[in-house]
Design a protein around this motif. Structure first.
Motif, PDB file in Angstrom:
ATOM      1  N   THR A 126       3.787  32.195   2.750  1.00 24.19           N
ATOM      2  CA  THR A 126       3.791  31.763   1.348  1.00 24.19           C
ATOM      3  C   THR A 126       2.520  30.951   1.096  1.00 24.19           C
ATOM      4  N   ARG A 127       2.289  30.639  -0.173  1.00 24.06           N
ATOM      5  CA  ARG A 127       1.104  29.839  -0.482  1.00 24.06           C
ATOM      6  C   ARG A 127       1.376  28.939  -1.670  1.00 24.06           C
ATOM      7  N   PHE A 128       0.712  27.794  -1.666  1.00 25.47           N
ATOM      8  CA  PHE A 128       0.727  26.880  -2.805  1.00 25.47           C
ATOM      9  C   PHE A 128      -0.705  26.797  -3.305  1.00 25.47           C
ATOM     10  N   PRO A 129      -0.987  27.361  -4.520  1.00 23.86           N
ATOM     11  CA  PRO A 129      -2.382  27.465  -4.989  1.00 23.86           C
ATOM     12  C   PRO A 129      -2.710  26.572  -6.187  1.00 23.86           C
ATOM     13  N   PRO A 130      -2.767  25.251  -6.029  1.00 22.50           N
ATOM     14  CA  PRO A 130      -3.061  24.398  -7.189  1.00 22.50           C
ATOM     15  C   PRO A 130      -4.508  24.525  -7.647  1.00 22.50           C
ATOM     16  N   GLU A 131      -4.722  24.405  -8.935  1.00 20.07           N
ATOM     17  CA  GLU A 131      -6.086  24.307  -9.459  1.00 20.07           C
ATOM     18  C   GLU A 131      -6.484  22.837  -9.414  1.00 20.07           C
ATOM     19  N   PRO A 132      -7.604  22.480  -8.826  1.00 20.92           N
ATOM     20  CA  PRO A 132      -7.997  21.061  -8.726  1.00 20.92           C
ATOM     21  C   PRO A 132      -8.566  20.535 -10.041  1.00 20.92           C
ATOM     22  N   SER A 133      -7.750  20.601 -11.086  1.00 24.97           N
ATOM     23  CA  SER A 133      -8.170  20.146 -12.410  1.00 24.97           C
ATOM     24  C   SER A 133      -7.281  19.017 -12.909  1.00 24.97           C
ATOM     25  N   GLY A 134      -6.530  18.412 -12.007  1.00 22.31           N
ATOM     26  CA  GLY A 134      -5.642  17.309 -12.352  1.00 22.31           C
ATOM     27  C   GLY A 134      -4.839  16.924 -11.128  1.00 22.31           C
ATOM     28  N   TYR A 135      -3.990  15.928 -11.303  1.00 22.74           N
ATOM     29  CA  TYR A 135      -3.135  15.479 -10.208  1.00 22.74           C
ATOM     30  C   TYR A 135      -1.856  16.315 -10.185  1.00 22.74           C
ATOM     31  N   LEU A 136      -1.213  16.386  -9.035  1.00 25.16           N
ATOM     32  CA  LEU A 136       0.056  17.118  -8.948  1.00 25.16           C
ATOM     33  C   LEU A 136       1.136  16.403  -9.747  1.00 25.16           C
ATOM     34  N   HIS A 137       1.935  17.173 -10.504  1.00 19.38           N
ATOM     35  CA  HIS A 137       3.094  16.579 -11.170  1.00 19.38           C
ATOM     36  C   HIS A 137       4.379  17.138 -10.565  1.00 19.38           C
TER      37      HIS A 137
ATOM     38  N   LEU B 118       0.459  28.426   3.250  1.00 20.98           N
ATOM     39  CA  LEU B 118      -0.959  28.163   3.060  1.00 20.98           C
ATOM     40  C   LEU B 118      -1.165  27.271   1.840  1.00 20.98           C
ATOM     41  N   LEU B 119      -2.143  26.411   1.922  1.00 26.07           N
ATOM     42  CA  LEU B 119      -2.612  25.651   0.757  1.00 26.07           C
ATOM     43  C   LEU B 119      -3.953  26.227   0.359  1.00 26.07           C
ATOM     44  N   ARG B 120      -4.064  26.665  -0.890  1.00 27.93           N
ATOM     45  CA  ARG B 120      -5.336  27.218  -1.365  1.00 27.93           C
ATOM     46  C   ARG B 120      -5.690  26.601  -2.714  1.00 27.93           C
ATOM     47  N   PHE B 121      -6.844  25.989  -2.776  1.00 23.05           N
ATOM     48  CA  PHE B 121      -7.299  25.420  -4.039  1.00 23.05           C
ATOM     49  C   PHE B 121      -7.928  26.520  -4.880  1.00 23.05           C
ATOM     50  N   ASP B 122      -7.335  26.755  -6.057  1.00 25.03           N
ATOM     51  CA  ASP B 122      -7.810  27.814  -6.948  1.00 25.03           C
ATOM     52  C   ASP B 122      -8.952  27.256  -7.803  1.00 25.03           C
ATOM     53  N   ASP B 123     -10.137  27.190  -7.209  1.00 27.24           N
ATOM     54  CA  ASP B 123     -11.275  26.525  -7.858  1.00 27.24           C
ATOM     55  C   ASP B 123     -12.228  27.540  -8.473  1.00 27.24           C
ATOM     56  N   THR B 124     -11.748  28.231  -9.508  1.00 27.21           N
ATOM     57  CA  THR B 124     -12.556  29.265 -10.157  1.00 27.21           C
ATOM     58  C   THR B 124     -13.144  28.818 -11.494  1.00 27.21           C
ATOM     59  N   ASN B 125     -12.866  27.570 -11.904  1.00 32.35           N
ATOM     60  CA  ASN B 125     -13.375  27.085 -13.193  1.00 32.35           C
ATOM     61  C   ASN B 125     -14.081  25.741 -12.991  1.00 32.35           C
ATOM     62  N   PRO B 126     -15.391  25.764 -12.715  1.00 29.28           N
ATOM     63  CA  PRO B 126     -16.106  24.514 -12.413  1.00 29.28           C
ATOM     64  C   PRO B 126     -16.125  23.515 -13.559  1.00 29.28           C
ATOM     65  N   SER B 127     -15.821  23.941 -14.767  1.00 28.26           N
ATOM     66  CA  SER B 127     -15.826  23.013 -15.903  1.00 28.26           C
ATOM     67  C   SER B 127     -14.699  21.995 -15.812  1.00 28.26           C
ATOM     68  N   LYS B 128     -13.632  22.313 -15.092  1.00 30.79           N
ATOM     69  CA  LYS B 128     -12.456  21.442 -15.040  1.00 30.79           C
ATOM     70  C   LYS B 128     -12.239  20.769 -13.691  1.00 30.79           C
ATOM     71  N   GLU B 129     -12.888  21.271 -12.650  1.00 28.96           N
ATOM     72  CA  GLU B 129     -12.508  20.882 -11.294  1.00 28.96           C
ATOM     73  C   GLU B 129     -13.384  19.764 -10.733  1.00 28.96           C
ATOM     74  N   LYS B 130     -12.750  18.889  -9.928  1.00 33.95           N
ATOM     75  CA  LYS B 130     -13.459  17.759  -9.335  1.00 33.95           C
ATOM     76  C   LYS B 130     -12.955  17.526  -7.914  1.00 33.95           C
ATOM     77  N   ASP B 131     -13.817  16.947  -7.086  1.00 30.89           N
ATOM     78  CA  ASP B 131     -13.403  16.547  -5.743  1.00 30.89           C
ATOM     79  C   ASP B 131     -12.290  15.507  -5.802  1.00 30.89           C
ATOM     80  N   GLU B 132     -12.311  14.662  -6.852  1.00 29.44           N
ATOM     81  CA  GLU B 132     -11.262  13.654  -7.023  1.00 29.44           C
ATOM     82  C   GLU B 132      -9.881  14.300  -7.034  1.00 29.44           C
ATOM     83  N   PHE B 133      -9.776  15.433  -7.726  1.00 25.05           N
ATOM     84  CA  PHE B 133      -8.474  16.096  -7.821  1.00 25.05           C
ATOM     85  C   PHE B 133      -8.092  16.734  -6.492  1.00 25.05           C
ATOM     86  N   VAL B 134      -9.055  17.303  -5.790  1.00 29.30           N
ATOM     87  CA  VAL B 134      -8.782  17.887  -4.476  1.00 29.30           C
ATOM     88  C   VAL B 134      -8.230  16.819  -3.540  1.00 29.30           C
ATOM     89  N   GLU B 135      -8.921  15.675  -3.494  1.00 25.51           N
ATOM     90  CA  GLU B 135      -8.520  14.596  -2.584  1.00 25.51           C
ATOM     91  C   GLU B 135      -7.134  14.075  -2.919  1.00 25.51           C
TER      92      GLU B 135
END
Length: 626
Positions: free
Chosen positions: A122-133, A155-172
């Motif tokens: 299985t996989r959990f694919p969050p977009e790193p454009s905010g914090y988990l809710h 698997l954990l996969r960061f769906d980072d396909t939109n650079p306008s919204k994504e930040k390292d802060e959200f990944v961390e």
């Protein structure tokens, strides 16, 4: 609600032991003329009791066969046959639990199509454009549960396909939240790891006639998709599409006017299949790849490819994606024409977790942050994992509540009281007790026979939980009491000072203008009968008392269920944060950040800011208990 809470209480004490047979007999008698525990429909009460029994090996192996429990067995079997539960079965462990192993309580197992022991991924694919809710928490916990049950991987996969919204802060912070939730993926990756492969894949699909470059204006493209009208660019030649894709990769003036679309079916009633966009130009530097790429795949194109390429066997998605499931499979099928080695992926839908008076949209949550309506993504009014934990939600309550929901496909709006009630049941037996008095208009009580100098004794922080440790209790001839409590006392009344004894109130002084109590005189009567007296908390008047700031929060929006078209700015709850100054016992100086306590007769609180110095008050966030 009170009846439901009572049955949840029952579920917490229904454990193998001497008391269990009597509890089951009472339950059997109660169900003799009822189909449900509360009312005429399935409620959390039924789920709590059913889940407790289903997870109890003793019930399945022995107690269920007791003919004296006929009504209970009949109800249990009826519950098991309900559509909400018919596909659900309790997790079983061969050979029972091992040493140190903990059961998951309300967790359920769905029979996944095509699942084989040891092979499920299985996989959990969050977009790193905010914090988990809390909605994301449900997704990751369900993925973790199924992977464990089938002895597979998550698997954990960061769906980072939109650079306008994504930040390292959200990944961390997503990584931090998963650790807090006790979710430990077997592997972590990023969609951006696969950008080179997807660009090559796109070229192969263009050559097969599956993708085309389109410079139709955005609004016109939207209208054409709604009306089922083919783009004028749909039948461009392969050579032209390849040329324009190269221009897009360079982000030339001509390339930036185009997007790439996948050729599906513009007449299909499912509008998600009407030639969705699969690549867009974006000049914003990517949080991982910088300016290496100027064109990025959309989620619709990247998700099926990366799921398949990484070996995901079962993609669990909320049913809001239902219309795009067919799109997922169709795009994957086209991708397999270029890369036949790509395996198929099963999709399993589950319902999105919604709560009343709650904003789940990351875009809208970002608006609250950007406009200063809240302090940050970790604000205790937010449904983010960090916001909830900062408000006093325990990880155990969060996990148990989510797993109790199972993988149902029925979309509902949950009330917050159920999860906070579960949280209280976890906290109440273990957290330390402390005392505080609200500073505003607090009332001095002079005890004529109280100790002239301070007397200090050591007492348990929790009378029924020695593990909570000890605290000091100071007694003096002058003590403080809340104004609200003082107003409830009559002259001559005998009251009980909690953890000390009885006191007769000999005199009460009032402010003639306001009616507020300004002071009281009393006489200790420590041998007095406390069975029929009012009980009050109090604080000794000593210099070691410490300043507190008690913070109370309300729902962040006034409307229970947000609807499409609602203007979030019109629904913001005014004054959703209230601060009350108080003084606390000296023991409060020892409290640690994140520690949960009970302020007696005031409720449960979590330490948001511990004691730093005499000029900085300790900040305690109020924890809802219902």
């Amino acid at each position: 609600a009170a009846q439901i809470d009572q049955w949840i209480d029952w579920s917490c004490v229904m454990k193998p032991g001497q008391a269990l047979p009597a509890l089951l007999k009472h339950l059997d008698a109660f169900l003799a003329s009822r189909s449900f525990l509360v009312g005429d429909a399935l409620t959390l009460a039924d789920l709590a009791i059913w889940g407790t029994l289903a997870a109890m090996p003793l019930w399945e192996q022995k107690l269920k066969k007791d003919k004296a429990l006929g009504s209970l067995v009949k109800w249990y079997d009826a519950m098991s046959a309900l559509p909400e539960l018919s596909a659900v079965k309790p997790k079983k462990q061969a050979g029972g639990k091992g040493k140190g192993e903990k059961g998951e309580g309300g967790s359920f197992d769905i029979n996944l199509v095509g699942a084989e022991k040891g092979k499920v991924v299985t996989r959990f694919p969050p977009e790193p454009s905010g914090y988990l809710h809390i909605g994301h928490a449900k997704a990751c916990l369900l993925n973790q549960y199924f992977a464990k049950h089938y002895e597979g991987k998550m698997l954990l996969r960061f769906d980072d396909t939109n650079p306008s919204k994504e930040k390292d802060e959200f990944v961390e912070n997503i990584m931090h939240d998963l650790k807090s939730l006790e979710v430990f993926p077997d592997k972590t990756s990023y969609t951006s790891d696969h950008f080179p492969a997807m660009l090559k894949l796109a070229e192969g699909m263009i050559k097969l006639g599956h993708l085309y470059a389109d410079d139709t204006p955005k609004e016109q493209m939207r209208e054409e998709r709604m009306d089922g009208i083919e783009s004028a660019r749909r039948n461009r030649s392969v050579e032209e599409n390849l040329r324009l894709f190269e221009e897009m990769k360079k982000a030339s003036e001509e390339g930036q006017k185009h997007c790439m679309r996948v050729k599906l079916d513009m007449k299909h009633p499912n509008k998600a299949l009407r030639d969705p966009v699969c690549f867009r130009c974006n000049l914003t530097p990517h949080h991982r790849t910088g300016t290496t790429y100027k064109v990025y795949p959309t989620y619709d194109f990247a998700c099926p490819f990366v799921d398949s390429f990484e070996g995901v066997t079962h993609a669990l998605r909320t049913n809001e994606y239902h219309d795009r499931d067919a799109q997922f499979q169709w795009i994957l099928k086209l991708q397999q024409e270029v890369m036949p080695e790509l395996p198929n992926v099963h999709i399993w839908e589950f319902s999105r977790l919604n709560f009343v008076n709650t904003v789940m949209s990351k875009r809208k949550l970002q608006w609250f942050v950007d406009t200063g309506k809240v302090s940050s993504w970790t604000d205790p009014r937010f449904p983010t994992v960090q916001g909830l934990l900062r408000r006093g939600m325990t990880v155990k309550a969060l996990r148990e509540f989510i797993l109790l929901q199972g993988a149902s496909r029925n979309t509902t709006f949950q009330e917050w009281d159920k999860i906070w009630t579960m949280n209280k049941k976890i906290n109440d037996p273990v957290v330390g007790r402390h005392t505080a008095v609200v500073s505003q208009k607090m009332v001095p009580i002079h005890l004529s026979n109280g100790p002239a100098s301070a007397e200090v004794e050591t007492v348990p922080r929790h009378k029924k939980n020695p593990a909570a440790g000890k605290k000091s209790l100071t007694k003096t001839n002058k003590i403080w009491m809340d104004q609200e409590d003082a107003k409830a006392i009559k002259k001559g009344e005998e009251v009980t000072l909690m953890h000390w004894g009885n006191c007769i109130i000999d005199d009460i002084s009032l402010d003639a203008a306001t009616g507020d109590v300004t002071s009281m005189q009393g006489t200790l009567n420590l041998e007095g009968d406390f069975r029929k007296t009012q009980k009050f908390t109090w604080l000794a008047d000593i210099p070691d008392n410490t300043d507190l700031e008690l913070v109370y929060y309300e729902h962040i929006i006034t409307k229970k269920k947000l609807e499409e078209g609602d203007n979030i700015e019109d629904l913001v709850t005014p004054n959703s944060k209230r601060e009350v100054t108080a003084i606390g016992c000296p023991n409060c100086r020892n409290l640690q950040k994140g520690e949960i306590i009970q302020l007696e007769r005031k409720g449960y609180f979590i330490v948001d800011r511990p004691f730093l110095n005499a000029k900085s008050p300790i900040v305690l966030n109020s924890i809802p208990d219902k």
